[in-house]
Scaffold this active site. Structure first.
Site, PDB file in Angstrom:
ATOM      1  N   CYS A 123       0.831  -1.207   0.000  1.00 54.82           N
ATOM      2  CA  CYS A 123       0.000   0.000   0.000  1.00 54.82           C
ATOM      3  C   CYS A 123       0.870   1.262   0.000  1.00 54.82           C
ATOM      4  O   CYS A 123       1.430   1.617  -1.034  1.00 54.82           O
ATOM      5  CB  CYS A 123      -0.994  -0.030   1.158  1.00 54.82           C
ATOM      6  SG  CYS A 123      -2.355   1.142   0.950  1.00 54.82           S
ATOM      7  N   HIS A 223      -3.681  -4.884   0.552  1.00 58.39           N
ATOM      8  CA  HIS A 223      -3.183  -5.358   1.846  1.00 58.39           C
ATOM      9  C   HIS A 223      -3.256  -6.889   1.913  1.00 58.39           C
ATOM     10  O   HIS A 223      -4.213  -7.460   2.446  1.00 58.39           O
ATOM     11  CB  HIS A 223      -3.999  -4.730   2.985  1.00 58.39           C
ATOM     12  CG  HIS A 223      -3.668  -3.308   3.237  1.00 58.39           C
ATOM     13  ND1 HIS A 223      -2.721  -2.910   4.156  1.00 58.39           N
ATOM     14  CD2 HIS A 223      -4.140  -2.174   2.662  1.00 58.39           C
ATOM     15  CE1 HIS A 223      -2.628  -1.585   4.145  1.00 58.39           C
ATOM     16  NE2 HIS A 223      -3.478  -1.118   3.249  1.00 58.39           N
ATOM     17  N   GLU A 225      -1.734  -8.828   3.812  1.00 66.54           N
ATOM     18  CA  GLU A 225      -1.717  -9.317   5.201  1.00 66.54           C
ATOM     19  C   GLU A 225      -3.129  -9.552   5.733  1.00 66.54           C
ATOM     20  O   GLU A 225      -3.301 -10.238   6.746  1.00 66.54           O
ATOM     21  CB  GLU A 225      -0.956  -8.351   6.106  1.00 66.54           C
ATOM     22  CG  GLU A 225      -1.695  -7.082   6.512  1.00 66.54           C
ATOM     23  CD  GLU A 225      -1.675  -5.988   5.457  1.00 66.54           C
ATOM     24  OE1 GLU A 225      -2.176  -4.885   5.749  1.00 66.54           O
ATOM     25  OE2 GLU A 225      -1.156  -6.232   4.343  1.00 66.54           O
TER      26      GLU A 225
END
Length: 252
Positions: A123, A223, A225
């Site tokens: 990001c 993202h 994650e």
């Protein structure tokens, strides 16, 4: 994943940059460096060992000293890059600049690229990379695409397609398309020198780039994650970091 390929091999050390924000814990309300747990859980699950890197005064020698102890680097998400770094006045929606973090991450990433240390940008990390290489940013996407599809606000991530470019490192890692978990109001505009677009949204917005000439240099606008079932990007970084660590050991 790197940790399963060779159990006797040291888990590579992956440095993750952190936020510096006002934080409360117990009786304390102080500026503090922190990083959401999902970032370093993804790295450890992929076979790496995490080293957290708080913003701090930095020059080339300091950046090199930090990188001397790492096998890979992740520039994480966070506040908007200061717009003056790419020659623009700030949009009213932009975050208050975090110049200490900008200074730290720009220096660290510049030296990591020069040294070909495996790098993964997430990001903000992709935006830092692009500005570092002379690119620019769209400061407020809703004014360009006419919707809030990439930033619902309130901490809610929105799914969007990221369609990869054949032959790129990203395509090798994730295939033709990935469902991106988005939370950003800015995106890449003019692409920086030495970067290859590796994914776009179905609306044409740049979703990822590869760093030309690096053994592993990948950055995404979303993202990953937030998708614990898909560790392919983190595993790719950890594998590259393990190879980098082994090459350093052999040539030591």
């Amino acid at each position: 994943m790197a940790s399963n390929d060779s159990e006797h091999r040291r888990r590579p050390l992956i440095g993750l940059t952190t936020y510096l924000e006002q934080a409360q814990t117990g009786v304390w309300d102080v500026p503090a460096a922190f990083l959401p747990k999902v970032y370093f859980e993804a790295v450890t699950r992929a076979g790496g060992t995490v080293v957290l890197l708080p913003p701090q005064p930095v020059d080339e020698s300091v950046a090199d000293s930090i990188l001397d102890g790492l096998d890979g680097l992740i520039i994480t998400g966070g506040k908007d890059v200061e717009s003056s770094r790419y020659g623009q006045t700030p949009h009213p929606t932009n975050d208050v600049p975090r110049t200490d973090r900008d200074d730290f991450e720009f220096s660290l990433l510049e030296r990591a690229i020069a040294r070909d240390i495996p790098f993964f940008g997430i990001c903000r990390g992709m935006q830092v990379l692009n500005v570092l290489r002379g690119g620019t940013l769209i400061q407020h996407l809703p004014e360009v695409i006419g919707s809030e599809r990439y930033n619902a606000g309130g901490g809610v991530f929105t799914p969007n397609p990221a369609i990869t470019v054949p032959g790129t490192r990203l395509a090798e890692l994730v295939g033709d398309e990935v469902t991106a978990q988005s939370y950003h109001h800015q995106a890449l505009d003019a692409v920086g020198e030495g970067l290859t677009v590796s994914a776009r949204g179905d609306d044409g917005i740049i979703q990822a780039v590869d760093v030309d000439g690096m053994s592993f240099g990948v950055a995404v606008q979303w993202h990953p994650e937030m998708s614990p079932e898909d560790l392919r990007l983190f595993a790719g970084l950890v594998d590259a970091a393990a190879e980098y660590a082994e090459s350093r050991r052999v040539h030591a």
